[in-house]
Design a protein around this motif. Sequence first.
Motif, mmCIF file in Angstrom:
data_model
loop_
_atom_site.group_PDB
_atom_site.id
_atom_site.type_symbol
_atom_site.label_atom_id
_atom_site.label_comp_id
_atom_site.label_asym_id
_atom_site.label_seq_id
_atom_site.Cartn_x
_atom_site.Cartn_y
_atom_site.Cartn_z
ATOM 1 N N ARG A 70 0.786 -1.219 -0.129
ATOM 2 C CA ARG A 70 -0.056 0.004 0.065
ATOM 3 C C ARG A 70 0.919 1.366 0.131
ATOM 4 N NH1 ARG A 70 -4.736 -1.564 -0.143
ATOM 5 N NH2 ARG A 70 -5.170 0.630 -0.695
ATOM 6 N N PHE A 71 2.235 1.150 -0.744
ATOM 7 C CA PHE A 71 2.927 2.358 -0.707
ATOM 8 C C PHE A 71 3.508 2.654 0.568
ATOM 9 C CE2 PHE A 71 -0.697 3.115 -3.629
ATOM 10 C CZ PHE A 71 -0.660 1.863 -4.388
ATOM 11 N N ASN A 72 2.558 3.420 1.607
ATOM 12 C CA ASN A 72 2.837 3.762 2.724
ATOM 13 C C ASN A 72 3.803 5.094 2.462
ATOM 14 O OD1 ASN A 72 1.621 1.667 3.469
ATOM 15 N ND2 ASN A 72 3.009 0.762 4.645
ATOM 16 N N LEU A 73 3.526 5.879 1.403
ATOM 17 C CA LEU A 73 4.000 7.096 1.507
ATOM 18 C C LEU A 73 3.929 8.207 2.596
ATOM 19 C CD1 LEU A 73 4.079 7.888 -2.266
ATOM 20 C CD2 LEU A 73 6.061 7.053 -1.016
ATOM 21 N N PHE A 74 4.652 9.213 2.834
ATOM 22 C CA PHE A 74 4.211 10.004 3.925
ATOM 23 C C PHE A 74 3.402 11.096 3.265
ATOM 24 C CE2 PHE A 74 8.618 8.915 5.212
ATOM 25 C CZ PHE A 74 8.320 7.640 5.995
ATOM 26 N N PRO A 75 2.099 11.107 3.586
ATOM 27 C CA PRO A 75 1.215 12.044 2.941
ATOM 28 C C PRO A 75 1.238 13.612 3.123
ATOM 29 C CG PRO A 75 0.014 11.123 4.735
ATOM 30 C CD PRO A 75 1.446 10.306 4.618
ATOM 31 N N HIS A 76 2.082 14.045 4.195
ATOM 32 C CA HIS A 76 2.175 15.064 4.604
ATOM 33 C C HIS A 76 3.260 16.020 3.955
ATOM 34 C CE1 HIS A 76 4.515 12.862 7.276
ATOM 35 N NE2 HIS A 76 4.903 13.812 7.960
ATOM 36 N N ARG A 77 4.135 15.096 2.891
ATOM 37 C CA ARG A 77 5.283 15.599 2.422
ATOM 38 C C ARG A 77 5.329 15.266 0.869
ATOM 39 N NH1 ARG A 77 7.990 16.888 6.551
ATOM 40 N NH2 ARG A 77 7.768 15.564 8.600
ATOM 41 N N THR A 78 6.101 16.102 0.099
ATOM 42 C CA THR A 78 5.957 16.020 -1.300
ATOM 43 C C THR A 78 6.624 14.589 -1.791
ATOM 44 O OG1 THR A 78 7.918 17.226 -1.510
ATOM 45 C CG2 THR A 78 5.854 18.502 -1.575
ATOM 46 N N ALA A 79 6.369 14.514 -3.033
ATOM 47 C CA ALA A 79 7.431 13.175 -3.583
ATOM 48 C C ALA A 79 8.624 13.324 -3.293
ATOM 49 C CB ALA A 79 7.018 13.105 -4.903
ATOM 50 N N LEU A 80 9.435 14.636 -3.561
ATOM 51 C CA LEU A 80 10.692 14.756 -3.352
ATOM 52 C C LEU A 80 11.130 14.576 -1.907
ATOM 53 C CD1 LEU A 80 13.349 15.180 -4.622
ATOM 54 C CD2 LEU A 80 13.109 17.633 -4.356
ATOM 55 N N GLU A 81 10.264 15.297 -0.915
ATOM 56 C CA GLU A 81 10.681 15.152 0.494
ATOM 57 C C GLU A 81 10.486 13.797 1.127
ATOM 58 O OE1 GLU A 81 8.742 19.754 1.631
ATOM 59 O OE2 GLU A 81 7.731 17.939 1.663
ATOM 60 N N ASN A 82 9.640 12.909 0.535
ATOM 61 C CA ASN A 82 9.400 11.488 0.705
ATOM 62 C C ASN A 82 10.781 10.724 0.660
ATOM 63 O OD1 ASN A 82 6.811 9.954 1.549
ATOM 64 N ND2 ASN A 82 6.075 11.722 0.562
ATOM 65 N N VAL A 83 11.392 11.179 -0.787
ATOM 66 C CA VAL A 83 12.556 10.442 -1.083
ATOM 67 C C VAL A 83 13.807 10.868 -0.172
ATOM 68 C CG1 VAL A 83 14.043 10.072 -2.943
ATOM 69 C CG2 VAL A 83 11.751 10.296 -3.233
#
Lengths: 217, 243
Positions: free
Chosen positions: B85-98
Amino acid sequence: MKGFWHDAAEFFPILMNGVVLTIVVTIGSLLLSTVLGLVWAMMRVSGIKALSMISASLINVIRGIPIIVLLFYLYFVMPDLGVTLSALQAAILGLGIAYSAYQAENFRAGIEAIDKGQIEAAQSIGMGWWLTMRRVILPQAVRIVLPPYGNVMIMMLKDSSQASTITVAELALQGKLIASSTFKNTNVFTLVALMYLTMSIPLILLVRHFEKRAGKR
Amino acid sequence: MIELNDVHKSFGVNEVLKGITASVEKGEVVCIVGPSGSGKSTILRCINGLESYDRGGISVEGLKVDRDAPSILDIRTQVSMVFQRFNLFPHRTALENVIEGPLYVKKEPRAQALERGRALLAQVGLAEKADAHPPQLSGGQQQRVAIARALAMQPKAILFDEPTSALDPELVGDVLGVMRKLADDGMTMVVVTHEMGFARDVADRVLFIDGGVIVEQGPAKALLNQPQHPRTQDFLRRVLHPL
């Protein structure tokens, strides 16, 4: 209500002295309850059994004692134990401790509402407990916690009047003093009520703003 | 590089892993296939300590995996994970996630982390989405950001836990394409998947797991084209010809 505006003009400056103290007590106890509430909530979700149990019992003890009794304890009993607090200090401390229990439960609910996958994602890039809290959980929990936090602010503004029971001359006590010396109960207490309401309105608007923002994502 | 030796794991009375022994060599791509509930994901989660195990041993580059020891943080920076389910941090942008991991876990200088982060997003075909928040991205795009986030840790291996199972069918190809490129570049990968085509074409080895044990394992093409064990044959028949 005879001569309300005349009385209002006369008593307003005196009541404003009370307003200042009301604001000092509210802000002071709000800050204290926020810090303590965060500490209790962190202990609660730390995953360390002893800390979590201490925090849970503390919260229950605090919740089970009326604010007014807590205030009496701090102001009248503590001197017997060698700790003398000014009325203002005791008020801020008492209200701060009393509300820390509600703050803690609110914060905990916010933290536990975050998807477990977020914690796993943070762990999977090597974050420890504290870094996970600070960078991943808390920033997301804030959004959830803010609307109820705003409500607590309103409740604290009103409950700051309980400080009058330990001689803090905030708005309610100032009103009572004027009323008992002039017998103009209706005009004075109407004015006092309006002044509390006026202070609440910005907070009510703030809560509405928080709720709108929380609903967005 | 990754060694599992007789690993057992129970959830309450339900024993999900009943003695898993396997190893993954550096540069190898290993796919784990099997019916749902067979323990595939649990194996992955044990390797980087998201889950504890009851018995046996797991080591990464000779370092024992113990989720209660401080060394688990080191292991996790060496073995990244990509979630279903990806589990990206929704409060940060794509770049910030990386760049989150490089910046706060590895304490890389910001400029360097940003530069690498942009390059990684370009590598997964999302250079122009650097400033988008996860909810604005499609599932396939989110998963590719998640892969970039895993790569940003410069891991020695990446674990993929059903990376395409939550995706709409037309988005699966983009993610598999990125994974295939990684495999070609020599990344060590352990992939739990239902994509048999990917397993056949990209994996070096396939493990077939059922009921918490490895039923059959071998070179990908051999195992998927001529399975020996009846349970493997039955599973593949049902997956490849569901009607």
